[in-house]
Design an enzyme around this catalytic site. Sequence first.
Site, mmCIF file in Angstrom:
data_model
loop_
_atom_site.group_PDB
_atom_site.id
_atom_site.type_symbol
_atom_site.label_atom_id
_atom_site.label_comp_id
_atom_site.label_asym_id
_atom_site.label_seq_id
_atom_site.Cartn_x
_atom_site.Cartn_y
_atom_site.Cartn_z
ATOM 1 N N LYS A 115 109.274 100.263 -9.967
ATOM 2 C CA LYS A 115 109.323 101.736 -10.032
ATOM 3 C C LYS A 115 109.666 102.295 -8.657
ATOM 4 C CE LYS A 115 105.613 102.319 -13.409
ATOM 5 N NZ LYS A 115 104.281 102.853 -13.589
ATOM 6 N N GLU A 162 101.517 92.847 -20.897
ATOM 7 C CA GLU A 162 101.168 93.674 -19.734
ATOM 8 C C GLU A 162 99.718 93.401 -19.316
ATOM 9 O OE1 GLU A 162 100.983 98.181 -19.633
ATOM 10 O OE2 GLU A 162 102.824 97.919 -18.493
ATOM 11 N N HIS A 189 116.102 85.873 -41.520
ATOM 12 C CA HIS A 189 117.566 85.861 -41.508
ATOM 13 C C HIS A 189 118.115 86.008 -40.089
ATOM 14 C CE1 HIS A 189 117.523 86.078 -45.867
ATOM 15 N NE2 HIS A 189 116.573 86.985 -45.743
HETATM 16 O O1 F6P Z 1 104.747 101.263 -16.178
HETATM 17 C C1 F6P Z 1 103.719 100.784 -16.961
HETATM 18 C C2 F6P Z 1 102.813 101.876 -17.429
HETATM 19 O O2 F6P Z 1 101.987 102.286 -16.401
HETATM 20 C C3 F6P Z 1 102.009 101.431 -18.640
HETATM 21 O O3 F6P Z 1 100.891 100.705 -18.291
HETATM 22 C C4 F6P Z 1 101.725 102.744 -19.297
HETATM 23 O O4 F6P Z 1 101.317 102.582 -20.616
HETATM 24 C C5 F6P Z 1 103.065 103.422 -19.158
HETATM 25 O O5 F6P Z 1 103.533 103.010 -17.888
HETATM 26 C C6 F6P Z 1 103.048 104.915 -19.253
HETATM 27 O O6 F6P Z 1 102.220 105.487 -18.295
HETATM 28 P P1 F6P Z 1 101.762 106.984 -18.367
HETATM 29 O O7 F6P Z 1 100.970 107.166 -19.612
HETATM 30 O O8 F6P Z 1 100.952 107.215 -17.128
HETATM 31 O O9 F6P Z 1 103.000 107.841 -18.385
#
Ligand code: F6P
Length: 543
Positions: free
Chosen positions: A506, A354, A385
Amino acid sequence: MTPDSCWSDLRDAAQVLKSRHLSELLGDDNRFDALTFEHDGLLLDLSRQRLLPETLDQLVALADACQLKQKIDDLISGEPVNCTEGRAALHTALRTPAGKSLSVNGEDIIAGVQSTLAKMEALVATLHSGQWRGYSGEAIDTVVNIGVGGSDLGPLMTCRALSDFKPKAAQGIELHFVSSMDGSQLSGLLSRLNPATTLFVLSSKSFTTIDTLANAATARQWLVDASGLDSDVILRHHFIGITAQPEKAGEWGIPSQNQLLFWDWTGGRYSMWSAIGLPIAISIGMEGFRRLLAGAHSIDTHFHQAPLRENLPVLLALVGIWNINLLDIHAHAILPYDGRLAHLPAYLEQLEMESNGKSVRLDGSATEGHTCPVLWGEIGPNAQHAFYQLLHQGTESVMCDFIVPAKRYTDRGQELQQQHRLALANCLAQARVLALGDKALADDSADAAPPWKRYRGNQPSTVILLDELTPYALGQLIAMYEHKVYTQAVIWGINPFDQWGVELGKKMATAMLDELDNPDRSASLDSATRGLLLRINTLREQA
Ligand code: F6P
């Protein structure tokens, strides 16, 4: 020297070294001494990498030409190194000991960090002493962390890794982690947990992550249904919110006295050192949590002050650059030889991919070569394994990190100590066979073997040897990987602290939810998605 001239020298060196097998390089008896580096009990053995000590000099010259020293200083002093989001990335400040100060935008952030630690300490003490009570007055004995990505993987990995370090007071508290948006983990837990004694920790930096909010809403309803009480009462007794967005947590219903805060300048995947680490502190106690921070701080200081040629995170990064950009190796296996580190590969997958899974440089131009490789892993002995076949005889070159403590079970029975010896022997044997191939055999018997029984070797690996797996050593290990990631980002000229790549998916998922319920709105979608929507809706109607 300029970066271009350094790259050119490195390409020449790679041309020569590509034709040399590790079995030949390991014939040099001084190699271990020349390519092993140590800081504060942490040993980095690079002797099975396909390079020479002078290659490290050339790689360090590249790091110098990329102004790494200055960039490390920028990171630690709070410069806005996360340029696409206009902010600092100050995870190092989270482990800076009390008594120091660091002013960012006129605010002493170390004082803020210390006051959050004090709040965590008070909360942990309340839980450990049985004084945090649920709606019926019974003491909380179960904590469920709800979070995903950086709000899950660090605490989960660390709690499992340090499960031997639970103080007595923590032993009565069961700890669970829930992350998956489909409710798989939660539904299983809710059918067996006691609502009256269960506390949910909602961990979300943004407090907008749908995965976490969906699980949280299910948990809240479960408690309301079980207790027959108002949501307000339930939220007061059974929910803690850890976030950088207190207003959003408040809107969701977490009262301010149940909030633990951290800061925008703490990246999600760098946040286990902040209040996000509460489950760790609940599990190993605040003293253990502070040892974890101290281990990380030891590496921070080393990263900041040690010459690049002796700097463990820098060397780990440079060896990666060598493998990826000069030897064309784009797969990286993480192989801990200690079952307690089972979640380390998943943690590093997020940390590395990431952070550095990027193809645009800081100035918006495209990167020239490869950046972060595909990284995956598994507990080494189990992976033997499963996928080691590919490492030994497949067509892919893979770089491997073997991670192992020298000592374990020192206060336990002979049998367990023998099991650890077995793990150590396997770790050493695998690193050796991957490097040497058939040449690991003492005689020439492999020459007569059929092709399917031959081992070509020459797979490079790093061995990271811990004295013992303790909170301090784990802090060192994780901080070393964090700074490795930063060093590589500096050399590739990318920003390791944003993650724009995950945003579009998202947004699209939110729209898709609407289309899932209203298939007539799907006309504008591509034919593949429309086809699946139709099929799913037909199946749902039949149910
Ligand atoms: O979708 C990726 C992300 O933004 C990560 O970088 C982060 O760790 C995770 O989602 C959770 O985000 P949050 O802590 O804002 O719920």
